[in-house]
Scaffold this motif. Structure first.
Motif, PDB file in Angstrom:
ATOM      1  N   GLU A   9     -32.360 -12.515  -4.339  1.00 28.07           N
ATOM      2  CA  GLU A   9     -31.161 -13.332  -4.328  1.00 28.07           C
ATOM      3  C   GLU A   9     -30.888 -13.778  -2.904  1.00 28.07           C
ATOM      4  O   GLU A   9     -31.665 -13.529  -1.997  1.00 28.07           O
ATOM      5  N   GLU A  10     -29.782 -14.422  -2.696  1.00 31.76           N
ATOM      6  CA  GLU A  10     -29.433 -14.941  -1.371  1.00 31.76           C
ATOM      7  C   GLU A  10     -29.425 -13.860  -0.295  1.00 31.76           C
ATOM      8  O   GLU A  10     -29.263 -12.675  -0.593  1.00 31.76           O
ATOM      9  N   LYS A  25     -18.919  -9.612  -7.732  1.00 33.85           N
ATOM     10  CA  LYS A  25     -19.784  -9.684  -6.552  1.00 33.85           C
ATOM     11  C   LYS A  25     -18.872  -9.628  -5.335  1.00 33.85           C
ATOM     12  O   LYS A  25     -17.878 -10.355  -5.272  1.00 33.85           O
TER      13      LYS A  25
END
Length: 72
Positions: A9-10, A25
């Motif tokens: 993911e990022e 998140k």
């Protein structure tokens, strides 16, 4: 309640939280803040943020071990 990372993911430091059908998140950088929430009450989110703050050093350590210390 489960706290975890996704592998691909990022790169911005964050952690995911899930409990049954609820998920959230939390950004760790540049400061601890809510990124998204699906189903947790505002009280639950406040408690989650407090837990993240309380264990920030462990989360950062686990993130760096999981993602590598170079988070560019």
């Amino acid at each position: 309640m489960r706290f975890f990372f996704f592998s691909l993911e990022e790169s911005r430091m964050h952690i995911h939280i899930r409990q049954a059908e609820k998920k959230a998140k939390i950004w760790i950088e540049p400061s601890i803040s809510l990124a998204e929430n699906k189903g947790f009450s505002s009280t639950e989110i406040s408690n989650i943020i407090k837990e993240v703050q309380k264990h920030e050093h462990i989360i950062r350590e686990k993130w760096n071990n999981h993602r590598g210390s170079n988070n560019d």
